[in-house]
Structures are given as structure tokens and as C-alpha cells.
Design a protein around this motif. Structure first.
Motif, short mmCIF file in Angstrom:
data_model
loop_
_atom_site.label_atom_id
_atom_site.label_comp_id
_atom_site.label_asym_id
_atom_site.label_seq_id
_atom_site.Cartn_x
_atom_site.Cartn_y
_atom_site.Cartn_z
N ASN A 91 -52.53 -88.46 30.46
CA ASN A 91 -53.46 -89.59 30.34
C ASN A 91 -53.92 -90.04 31.71
N LEU A 92 -55.22 -90.29 31.82
CA LEU A 92 -55.77 -90.90 33.03
C LEU A 92 -56.68 -92.03 32.56
N TYR A 93 -56.46 -93.20 33.11
CA TYR A 93 -57.23 -94.35 32.62
C TYR A 93 -57.46 -95.36 33.73
N VAL A 94 -58.69 -95.86 33.79
CA VAL A 94 -59.04 -96.96 34.69
C VAL A 94 -59.70 -98.03 33.82
N VAL A 95 -59.27 -99.28 33.96
CA VAL A 95 -59.84 -100.34 33.10
C VAL A 95 -61.36 -100.41 33.34
N SER A 98 -63.14 -101.79 36.44
CA SER A 98 -62.81 -101.22 37.77
C SER A 98 -63.29 -99.78 37.92
N ARG A 99 -64.06 -99.28 36.95
CA ARG A 99 -64.49 -97.88 37.02
C ARG A 99 -65.60 -97.68 38.07
N GLY A 100 -65.73 -96.43 38.52
CA GLY A 100 -66.81 -96.09 39.45
C GLY A 100 -66.56 -96.57 40.87
N GLN A 101 -65.29 -96.90 41.18
CA GLN A 101 -64.98 -97.39 42.53
C GLN A 101 -63.94 -96.51 43.22
N GLY A 102 -63.79 -95.31 42.71
CA GLY A 102 -62.89 -94.35 43.37
C GLY A 102 -61.44 -94.41 42.93
N ILE A 103 -61.12 -95.26 41.95
CA ILE A 103 -59.71 -95.44 41.58
C ILE A 103 -59.19 -94.24 40.77
N GLY A 104 -60.01 -93.74 39.84
CA GLY A 104 -59.61 -92.56 39.07
C GLY A 104 -59.36 -91.37 39.99
N LYS A 105 -60.25 -91.20 40.97
CA LYS A 105 -60.12 -90.08 41.90
C LYS A 105 -58.85 -90.22 42.75
N LYS A 106 -58.55 -91.46 43.15
CA LYS A 106 -57.36 -91.72 43.95
C LYS A 106 -56.10 -91.37 43.14
N TRP A 130 -66.41 -85.27 22.57
CA TRP A 130 -67.47 -86.28 22.66
C TRP A 130 -67.45 -87.02 24.00
N ASN A 131 -66.32 -86.89 24.73
CA ASN A 131 -66.17 -87.67 25.96
C ASN A 131 -66.87 -86.95 27.12
N VAL A 132 -68.20 -86.88 26.99
CA VAL A 132 -68.98 -86.08 27.94
C VAL A 132 -68.94 -86.66 29.35
N ARG A 133 -68.77 -87.97 29.45
CA ARG A 133 -68.69 -88.60 30.78
C ARG A 133 -67.43 -88.14 31.50
N ALA A 134 -66.29 -88.15 30.74
CA ALA A 134 -65.03 -87.72 31.36
C ALA A 134 -65.09 -86.22 31.69
N ALA A 136 -67.73 -84.45 32.44
CA ALA A 136 -68.57 -84.29 33.65
C ALA A 136 -67.80 -84.74 34.88
N TRP A 137 -67.01 -85.79 34.69
CA TRP A 137 -66.22 -86.33 35.81
C TRP A 137 -65.20 -85.31 36.29
N TYR A 138 -64.47 -84.70 35.33
CA TYR A 138 -63.47 -83.68 35.70
C TYR A 138 -64.15 -82.45 36.33
N ARG A 139 -65.32 -82.11 35.80
CA ARG A 139 -66.05 -80.94 36.34
C ARG A 139 -66.41 -81.14 37.80
N GLN A 140 -66.87 -82.37 38.14
CA GLN A 140 -67.27 -82.57 39.54
C GLN A 140 -66.06 -82.55 40.47
N LEU A 141 -64.83 -82.63 39.89
CA LEU A 141 -63.63 -82.47 40.72
C LEU A 141 -63.27 -80.98 40.87
C1 COA Z 1 -62.66 -91.03 33.68
C2 COA Z 1 -62.14 -92.16 34.58
C3 COA Z 1 -60.61 -92.05 34.69
C4 COA Z 1 -62.78 -92.00 35.98
O1 COA Z 1 -62.25 -93.01 36.84
P1 COA Z 1 -63.21 -93.84 37.81
O2 COA Z 1 -62.35 -94.71 38.64
O3 COA Z 1 -64.25 -94.51 36.99
O4 COA Z 1 -63.91 -92.67 38.67
P2 COA Z 1 -64.12 -92.67 40.24
O5 COA Z 1 -64.79 -93.94 40.65
O6 COA Z 1 -62.84 -92.37 40.91
O7 COA Z 1 -65.13 -91.43 40.44
C5 COA Z 1 -65.22 -90.92 41.70
C6 COA Z 1 -66.24 -89.82 41.81
O8 COA Z 1 -66.73 -89.35 40.56
C7 COA Z 1 -68.17 -89.45 40.51
N1 COA Z 1 -68.50 -89.73 39.13
C8 COA Z 1 -68.25 -90.87 38.46
N2 COA Z 1 -68.62 -90.74 37.17
C9 COA Z 1 -69.12 -89.49 37.03
C10 COA Z 1 -69.68 -88.76 35.95
N3 COA Z 1 -69.79 -89.30 34.71
N4 COA Z 1 -70.09 -87.50 36.18
C11 COA Z 1 -69.98 -86.94 37.40
N5 COA Z 1 -69.46 -87.59 38.46
C12 COA Z 1 -69.05 -88.85 38.28
C13 COA Z 1 -68.49 -90.54 41.48
O9 COA Z 1 -69.81 -90.43 41.96
C14 COA Z 1 -67.46 -90.29 42.57
O10 COA Z 1 -67.83 -89.16 43.38
P3 COA Z 1 -67.64 -89.18 45.01
O11 COA Z 1 -66.16 -89.35 45.25
O12 COA Z 1 -68.15 -87.84 45.43
O13 COA Z 1 -68.43 -90.35 45.47
C15 COA Z 1 -62.53 -93.56 34.03
O14 COA Z 1 -63.92 -93.65 33.95
C16 COA Z 1 -61.91 -93.89 32.67
O15 COA Z 1 -60.77 -94.37 32.59
N6 COA Z 1 -62.67 -93.64 31.58
C17 COA Z 1 -62.23 -93.99 30.25
C18 COA Z 1 -61.01 -93.22 29.80
C19 COA Z 1 -61.20 -91.73 29.89
O16 COA Z 1 -62.21 -91.18 29.46
N7 COA Z 1 -60.17 -91.08 30.46
C20 COA Z 1 -60.11 -89.66 30.53
C21 COA Z 1 -59.57 -89.17 29.25
S1 COA Z 1 -59.35 -87.43 29.25
#
Ligand code: COA
Length: 170
Positions: A91-95, A98-106, A130-134, A136-141
């Protein structure tokens, strides 16, 4: 936002349980949460811990908000017959506020450091389709979607099926 990432403690379990329920609600799976903070505490902080957890906490200088948890990463170590030592991110979760501020990445980065220190070569996790945002987020990592790439299914065997298999018909 200034935050620190530190290992969770037993005293965090009530707060952690609240965030676990939030992410379950986000996935519309609140009914599937069967544990409570006592179970979480016993399973993570007893003699034979089943998981490890890092929490993100607002930095002390954020006046009035000391000790306020804003995210967590819960994980455990495992083994792959292909690659050897792995870490599984459960599990990875940010309230939401507080999202979009680098906490998930940290949080992810700290899990990666611990995993590398223990000789792991891979981090595994599942993401709802369905969690396309997450996704995409994992992909950019740099994460790769194994379902897409290799047609892997995420399979579970639980409840009565597990008891039947073990020959226990309670
Ligand atoms: C997914 C989640 C953990 C991400 O945490 P976050 O703190 O919001 O993400 P961050 O602010 O650390 O993101 C950092 C980087 O991701 C990029 N990013 C953010 N959202 C993005 C998206 N949807 N697609 C691509 N890149 C994204 C940012 O631009 C940033 O990039 P940079 O370091 O190059 O500037 C958080 O949004 C969350 O808890 N979501 C709800 C629960 C969830 O879906 N958890 C995962 C379940 S599998």
C-alpha cells in the motif's frame, strides 16, 4: 510542504488504520477491510513482524501539526525464483490534501533505499485497472505494467477455499 519519513511505530496504528480505511474507501473496498489497529499492531510490531511501514509526518516546525501523519508505505520482503530478493509494496497512500507535493515519491524512494540495502532487485505491487492516475504515476517512476506486457493475472486463494485446501472445515 516539509515532512519527514520515518519507520512507523506501534503507537501510529490507530492513525494508520484510519488511512488504510481511506484508501479502501477510495477503491470502494471498505467492506473488505477485516483488520483493526490491534491486529495491525500485533502483526507489525510483535515478535515476528509480517510487514514494515514508513510514515510521512508533518515536520515539527509546522506549528500545531506535529505528529500529524499524511501518508504511508506498507511493504514486506519476499523472494522471486527468477530474480531473487524482492520487496512487495502492499500500500502507498498520501492524504488527498497533501498530494502532488513530492510526498509519495519520497516514501517510494525510502522503500527503494531499504530494499536495495537488503539486496532486493525488484519492487512489486498491484494497481487497480481503473486507477489510471496511479498507473501513470508509477510509470513515470519507471515501473512496467506486467499485465499489459506479459498477460499476468493477479490471483488470490482465500477464505473457505484456503481452509478446504488445508483440510480444515471449521
Ligand atoms: C499515487 C500517490 C501515492 C502519489 O503520491 P503524491 O504525493 O501525490 O505524488 P508526488 O507528489 O510524490 O509525485 C511526484 C512526481 O510525480 C509526478 N506526477 C504526479 N501525478 C502524476 C500523474 N498522474 N502522472 C504522471 N506523473 C505524475 C509529479 O509531476 C512529480 O514528478 P517530479 O518529481 O518529476 O516533479 C497519491 O496520489 C495517492 O495516495 N493517491 C491515492 C491512492 C492511490 O492511488 N495509491 C496507489 C494505489 S496502488
Amino acid at each position: 510542504m516539509e515532512c519527514i519519513v520515518r519507520p512507523a511505530q506501534s503507537a501510529d496504528c490507530d492513525h494508520l488504520m484510519g488511512m488504510i480505511r481511506e484508501i479502501a474507501e477510495y477503491h470502494n473496498l471498505l467492506d473488505e477491510v477485516k483488520i483493526n489497529s490491534q491486529v495491525l499492531s500485533a502483526d507489525g510490531f510483535g515478535g515476528d513482524p509480517f510487514y514494515q511501514c514508513l510514515v510521512a509526518e508533518l515536520a515539527p516546525e509546522q506549528e500545531g501539526k506535529q505528529g500529524h501523519l499524511i501518508g504511508y508505505a506498507l511493504f514486506f520482503f519476499g523472494y522471486s525464483v527468477n530474480t531473487g530478493r524482492i520487496v512487495y509494496l502492499e500500500n502507498l497512500y498520501v492524504v488527498s490534501e497533501s498530494r502532488g507535493q513530492g510526498i509519495g515519491k519520497k516514501l517510494m524512494s525510502e522503500v527503494a533505499k531499504l530494499a536495495l540495502a537488503r539486496g532486493c532487485v525488484e519492487m512489486k505491487f498491484t494497481v487497480a485497472e481503473w486507477n489510471v492516475r496511479a498507473l501513470a504515476w508509477y510509470r513515470q517512476l519507471g515501473a512496467q505494467d506486467k499485465t499489459e506486457a506479459g498477460g499476468w493475472h493477479c490471483v488470490e486463494l482465500g477464505g473457505e477455499a484456503l481452509q478446504r485446501l488445508a483440510g480444515d472445515r471449521r
